[in-house]
Motif scaffolding. Structure first.
Motif, PDB file in Angstrom:
ATOM      1  N   LEU A   1       0.833  -1.196   0.000  1.00 55.17           N
ATOM      2  CA  LEU A   1       0.000   0.000   0.000  1.00 55.17           C
ATOM      3  C   LEU A   1       0.860   1.234   0.000  1.00 55.17           C
ATOM      4  O   LEU A   1       2.027   1.196   0.385  1.00 55.17           O
ATOM      5  CB  LEU A   1      -0.898   0.012   1.248  1.00 55.17           C
ATOM      6  N   PHE A   2       0.258   2.367  -0.372  1.00 55.11           N
ATOM      7  CA  PHE A   2       0.998   3.629  -0.406  1.00 55.11           C
ATOM      8  C   PHE A   2       1.237   4.104   1.012  1.00 55.11           C
ATOM      9  O   PHE A   2       0.471   4.860   1.589  1.00 55.11           O
ATOM     10  CB  PHE A   2       0.199   4.676  -1.180  1.00 55.11           C
ATOM     11  N   VAL A   3       2.308   3.559   1.642  1.00 53.71           N
ATOM     12  CA  VAL A   3       2.644   3.901   3.020  1.00 53.71           C
ATOM     13  C   VAL A   3       4.090   4.356   3.061  1.00 53.71           C
ATOM     14  O   VAL A   3       4.971   3.672   2.563  1.00 53.71           O
ATOM     15  CB  VAL A   3       2.462   2.697   3.965  1.00 53.71           C
ATOM     16  N   LYS A   4       4.347   5.463   3.664  1.00 58.86           N
ATOM     17  CA  LYS A   4       5.705   5.973   3.773  1.00 58.86           C
ATOM     18  C   LYS A   4       6.497   5.059   4.700  1.00 58.86           C
ATOM     19  O   LYS A   4       6.013   4.662   5.744  1.00 58.86           O
ATOM     20  CB  LYS A   4       5.669   7.394   4.342  1.00 58.86           C
ATOM     21  N   PRO A   5       7.707   4.662   4.319  1.00 62.65           N
ATOM     22  CA  PRO A   5       8.501   3.794   5.187  1.00 62.65           C
ATOM     23  C   PRO A   5       8.669   4.397   6.577  1.00 62.65           C
ATOM     24  O   PRO A   5       8.864   5.595   6.722  1.00 62.65           O
ATOM     25  CB  PRO A   5       9.852   3.730   4.461  1.00 62.65           C
ATOM     26  N   ALA A   6       8.623   3.531   7.598  1.00 62.37           N
ATOM     27  CA  ALA A   6       8.682   4.019   8.981  1.00 62.37           C
ATOM     28  C   ALA A   6       9.956   4.794   9.259  1.00 62.37           C
ATOM     29  O   ALA A   6       9.957   5.789   9.969  1.00 62.37           O
ATOM     30  CB  ALA A   6       8.576   2.837   9.942  1.00 62.37           C
ATOM     31  N   ASP A   7      11.084   4.355   8.656  1.00 63.00           N
ATOM     32  CA  ASP A   7      12.335   5.031   8.951  1.00 63.00           C
ATOM     33  C   ASP A   7      12.420   6.399   8.297  1.00 63.00           C
ATOM     34  O   ASP A   7      13.362   7.142   8.517  1.00 63.00           O
ATOM     35  CB  ASP A   7      13.529   4.172   8.517  1.00 63.00           C
ATOM     36  N   ALA A   8      11.442   6.719   7.423  1.00 59.11           N
ATOM     37  CA  ALA A   8      11.456   8.025   6.763  1.00 59.11           C
ATOM     38  C   ALA A   8      10.413   8.965   7.352  1.00 59.11           C
ATOM     39  O   ALA A   8      10.150  10.012   6.798  1.00 59.11           O
ATOM     40  CB  ALA A   8      11.221   7.849   5.273  1.00 59.11           C
ATOM     41  N   ALA A   9       9.793   8.565   8.472  1.00 60.59           N
ATOM     42  CA  ALA A   9       8.707   9.347   9.056  1.00 60.59           C
ATOM     43  C   ALA A   9       9.248  10.576   9.783  1.00 60.59           C
ATOM     44  O   ALA A   9       9.304  10.635  10.998  1.00 60.59           O
ATOM     45  CB  ALA A   9       7.874   8.489   9.998  1.00 60.59           C
ATOM     46  N   VAL A  10       9.671  11.544   9.011  1.00 59.45           N
ATOM     47  CA  VAL A  10      10.154  12.802   9.571  1.00 59.45           C
ATOM     48  C   VAL A  10       8.996  13.794   9.519  1.00 59.45           C
ATOM     49  O   VAL A  10       8.583  14.227   8.461  1.00 59.45           O
ATOM     50  CB  VAL A  10      11.346  13.340   8.759  1.00 59.45           C
ATOM     51  N   GLY A  11       8.486  14.171  10.678  1.00 64.17           N
ATOM     52  CA  GLY A  11       7.411  15.153  10.703  1.00 64.17           C
ATOM     53  C   GLY A  11       6.136  14.660  10.043  1.00 64.17           C
ATOM     54  O   GLY A  11       5.800  13.476  10.069  1.00 64.17           O
ATOM     55  N   LEU A  12       5.397  15.591   9.441  1.00 61.11           N
ATOM     56  CA  LEU A  12       4.162  15.247   8.744  1.00 61.11           C
ATOM     57  C   LEU A  12       4.480  14.333   7.572  1.00 61.11           C
ATOM     58  O   LEU A  12       5.411  14.590   6.807  1.00 61.11           O
ATOM     59  CB  LEU A  12       3.479  16.518   8.253  1.00 61.11           C
ATOM     60  N   HIS A  13       3.697  13.253   7.422  1.00 60.30           N
ATOM     61  CA  HIS A  13       3.967  12.325   6.334  1.00 60.30           C
ATOM     62  C   HIS A  13       2.696  11.559   5.973  1.00 60.30           C
ATOM     63  O   HIS A  13       1.668  11.663   6.645  1.00 60.30           O
ATOM     64  CB  HIS A  13       5.105  11.360   6.702  1.00 60.30           C
ATOM     65  N   ILE A  14       2.803  10.799   4.896  1.00 66.74           N
ATOM     66  CA  ILE A  14       1.666  10.036   4.379  1.00 66.74           C
ATOM     67  C   ILE A  14       1.695   8.618   4.927  1.00 66.74           C
ATOM     68  O   ILE A  14       2.735   7.957   4.931  1.00 66.74           O
ATOM     69  CB  ILE A  14       1.696   9.999   2.835  1.00 66.74           C
ATOM     70  N   SER A  15       0.533   8.150   5.375  1.00 69.52           N
ATOM     71  CA  SER A  15       0.345   6.752   5.742  1.00 69.52           C
ATOM     72  C   SER A  15      -0.951   6.294   5.101  1.00 69.52           C
ATOM     73  O   SER A  15      -2.036   6.752   5.489  1.00 69.52           O
ATOM     74  CB  SER A  15       0.279   6.604   7.270  1.00 69.52           C
ATOM     75  N   GLY A  16      -0.854   5.426   4.108  1.00 68.96           N
ATOM     76  CA  GLY A  16      -2.049   5.057   3.357  1.00 68.96           C
ATOM     77  C   GLY A  16      -2.573   6.258   2.603  1.00 68.96           C
ATOM     78  O   GLY A  16      -1.867   6.869   1.810  1.00 68.96           O
ATOM     79  N   THR A  17      -3.819   6.625   2.870  1.00 65.85           N
ATOM     80  CA  THR A  17      -4.383   7.830   2.257  1.00 65.85           C
ATOM     81  C   THR A  17      -4.383   9.006   3.218  1.00 65.85           C
ATOM     82  O   THR A  17      -4.871  10.091   2.880  1.00 65.85           O
ATOM     83  CB  THR A  17      -5.838   7.579   1.799  1.00 65.85           C
ATOM     84  N   ASN A  18      -3.829   8.814   4.406  1.00 63.15           N
ATOM     85  CA  ASN A  18      -3.920   9.834   5.445  1.00 63.15           C
ATOM     86  C   ASN A  18      -2.635  10.634   5.595  1.00 63.15           C
ATOM     87  O   ASN A  18      -1.534  10.125   5.371  1.00 63.15           O
ATOM     88  CB  ASN A  18      -4.233   9.188   6.799  1.00 63.15           C
ATOM     89  N   ILE A  19      -2.796  11.870   6.031  1.00 69.55           N
ATOM     90  CA  ILE A  19      -1.668  12.653   6.526  1.00 69.55           C
ATOM     91  C   ILE A  19      -1.566  12.374   8.025  1.00 69.55           C
ATOM     92  O   ILE A  19      -2.566  12.460   8.752  1.00 69.55           O
ATOM     93  CB  ILE A  19      -1.878  14.154   6.280  1.00 69.55           C
ATOM     94  N   VAL A  20      -0.369  12.018   8.474  1.00 65.28           N
ATOM     95  CA  VAL A  20      -0.176  11.754   9.896  1.00 65.28           C
ATOM     96  C   VAL A  20       1.013  12.557  10.400  1.00 65.28           C
ATOM     97  O   VAL A  20       1.883  12.969   9.627  1.00 65.28           O
ATOM     98  CB  VAL A  20       0.024  10.246  10.183  1.00 65.28           C
ATOM     99  N   GLU A  21       1.041  12.762  11.697  1.00 65.76           N
ATOM    100  CA  GLU A  21       2.177  13.440  12.318  1.00 65.76           C
ATOM    101  C   GLU A  21       3.264  12.421  12.644  1.00 65.76           C
ATOM    102  O   GLU A  21       3.078  11.212  12.467  1.00 65.76           O
ATOM    103  CB  GLU A  21       1.703  14.167  13.570  1.00 65.76           C
ATOM    104  N   ALA A  22       4.402  12.912  13.108  1.00 64.74           N
ATOM    105  CA  ALA A  22       5.535  12.033  13.383  1.00 64.74           C
ATOM    106  C   ALA A  22       5.184  10.960  14.402  1.00 64.74           C
ATOM    107  O   ALA A  22       5.715   9.854  14.369  1.00 64.74           O
ATOM    108  CB  ALA A  22       6.726  12.849  13.867  1.00 64.74           C
ATOM    109  N   ASN A  23       4.239  11.268  15.323  1.00 62.73           N
ATOM    110  CA  ASN A  23       3.841  10.292  16.340  1.00 62.73           C
ATOM    111  C   ASN A  23       2.765   9.327  15.855  1.00 62.73           C
ATOM    112  O   ASN A  23       2.256   8.523  16.613  1.00 62.73           O
ATOM    113  CB  ASN A  23       3.364  11.009  17.613  1.00 62.73           C
ATOM    114  N   GLY A  24       2.400   9.417  14.580  1.00 60.66           N
ATOM    115  CA  GLY A  24       1.415   8.505  14.000  1.00 60.66           C
ATOM    116  C   GLY A  24      -0.018   8.968  14.091  1.00 60.66           C
ATOM    117  O   GLY A  24      -0.928   8.292  13.600  1.00 60.66           O
ATOM    118  N   SER A  25      -0.274  10.128  14.705  1.00 56.80           N
ATOM    119  CA  SER A  25      -1.643  10.641  14.829  1.00 56.80           C
ATOM    120  C   SER A  25      -2.131  11.201  13.495  1.00 56.80           C
ATOM    121  O   SER A  25      -1.409  11.947  12.831  1.00 56.80           O
ATOM    122  CB  SER A  25      -1.697  11.756  15.873  1.00 56.80           C
TER     123      SER A  25
END
Length: 464
Positions: A26-50
């Motif tokens: 799925l279109f998920v940003k790799p966990a090790d690249a989660a710098v700040g705001l990022h894409i997870s699936g179809t969602n925008i999430v913050e660095a803490n996953g919210s």
């Protein structure tokens, strides 16, 4: 104005078969690249996953740099995001106050979407900057942006391609994303569609996966601008459904409101965005050449217009649905987006719209010129757009005349007083767009009827 392709994605360029196989996820940003705001699936999430769902407005900062109180005012009305208009110096600006703008966003606990406006209508608008030129501006501002990934989204260029050769958008957008990443930007990137942002030819919709695949960090969100093309619930939901079905991240980066029956169905946009967990950013806080799009009169939050009341205080509006980013509040939101049914085929041709925003000066005789464009047509009807440009001296009023040769007729118009006598049409400025600086432009539009042939007439422009 919109477009899209297929579901899943492959990794950038697989180094080995393992990498290639792993990328078919799925279109998920790799966990090790989660710098700040990022894409997870179809969602925008913050660095803490919210999850973070944008609820905010556009602010025309580059033309009103003194209106710094606007950041606090939109926050007080409930916004969690502000999209800030900047200039690269090609047409407006250059905006060299990026650090100050980010500080204003952070002081007021707003997520900052920064956009270069100079790209608006490239390919059709002669003064526009290319996406590559916009990227060069971001590179020049890199020292102000690095380290702000929790707070800043970079919207590479506003409405970067007009209606002329909209297909060039795909390659230009891929190159812009790759150049941003090559130059070390780790921010969430936002890209607008072509056709003045409205994607009515579906170039963005049909090439979405190509764009998302171009980002080595898997951290790009697509942005649709919804104006008169999106004047029915069907047009809106069909477009949004296509993205949801294919798992493509999307926000409504600009939209207006239904001030007449042919304009954007803002009620549906607000309701659908709320139901789907999609971000939205209304155009715009204040200062428009066409004040019908102002949310606040003269930037005064105590003088909200009808549009301002609806987007801030109405059903599914900002006050009722916005959640502050956890980077500011420390509270983890618990609002998962709701999935809606898959889309049917896109609607038949709907008339596209012109761009809403502000016009400001470039530069030499007390006269004017006018150009005529057909932005879209359908059986029996079409949408026309006329751009009026002052000559080498400032003008205080203008009149444009033409004669239809094929029996066309104007049925309604905006941003001008239009009268007809048989085939002859006369359009005069209205109170707010008659005064133009030397070389400055404004536009007016109309809905017309046609039958058989819809030729482009010759225009004459006179100025006072």
């Amino acid at each position: 104005m919109r477009r899209f392709p297929r579901p899943r994605r492959l990794a950038a360029v697989g180094v080995a078969l393992v990498a290639a196989a792993a990328s078919i996820l799925l279109f998920v940003k790799p966990a090790d690249a989660a710098v700040g705001l990022h894409i997870s699936g179809t969602n925008i999430v913050e660095a803490n996953g919210s999850n973070f769902i944008m609820r905010g407005v556009n602010h025309p900062h580059v033309w009103y740099t003194g209106q710094t109180s606007s950041f606090a005012n939109v926050k007080a009305l409930g916004a969690n995001t502000v999209r800030v208009v900047l200039g690269s110096g090609k047409r407006w600006g250059p905006s060299n106050d990026v650090a100050a703008v980010i500080t204003l966003c952070k002081q007021n606990k707003l997520i900052c979407v920064l956009e270069v406006h100079d790209t608006t209508g490239y390919g059709e608008e002669g003064a526009a900057a290319s996406l590559d030129e916009a990227v060069n501006y971001w590179i020049s501002q890199k020292s102000n942006l690095v380290g702000q990934e929790n707070y800043v989204v970079i919207n590479i260029g506003n409405e970067p391609i007009g209606n002329t050769n909209a297909g060039q958008w795909t390659a230009a957008t891929v190159a812009a994303i790759q150049k941003m990443r090559t130059n070390g930007f780790e921010h969430l990137l936002m890209v607008d569609g072509p056709n003045w942002g409205q994607d009515w030819q579906f170039v963005m919709r049909d090439n979405a996966q190509t764009i998302l695949n171009a980002d080595t960090q898997r951290n790009t969100v697509l942005s649709i601008h919804m104006y008169a093309v999106f004047n029915t619930a069907t047009a809106i939901t069909d477009y949004l459904n296509r993205f949801r079905t294919n798992g493509w991240p999307l926000v409504v980066g600009e939209f207006g409101w239904r001030f007449n029956t042919n304009e954007v169905d803002h009620d549906t946009i607000l309701a659908e965005a709320n139901a789907r967990g999609l971000g939205y950013l209304g155009w715009s806080w204040s200062g428009n050449t066409d004040p019908i799009l102002d949310m606040a009169t003269n930037f005064n939050p105590s003088q909200l217009t009808t549009w301002g009341q609806r987007i801030f205080n109405g059903a599914n509006g900002i006050k009722a649905t916005a959640k502050e980013a956890t980077i500011y509040s420390g509270v983890t939101p618990t609002t998962p987006p709701v999935t809606t049914p898959p889309a049917t085929t896109p609607p038949a041709t709907t008339p596209p719209a012109t761009t809403p925003p502000v016009t400001t000066p470039p530069a030499g005789t007390r006269a004017c010129t006018a150009t005529y464009a057909i932005l879209g047509q359908w059986p029996g009807g079409f949408q026309g757009d006329v751009r009026v440009t002052a000559g080498g001296a400032a003008i205080t009023g203008w009149t444009v005349t033409w004669t239809f040769a094929n029996g066309q007729a104007v049925s309604q118009a905006w941003n001008a007083t239009v009268t007809s006598s048989g085939a002859s049409v006369t359009a005069r400025n209205v109170s707010y767009n008659g005064s133009l600086g030397a070389g400055a432009s404004t536009t007016f539009g109309f809905i017309g009827s046609w039958n058989g042939t819809n030729g482009v007439p010759t225009l004459s422009c006179s100025a006072t």
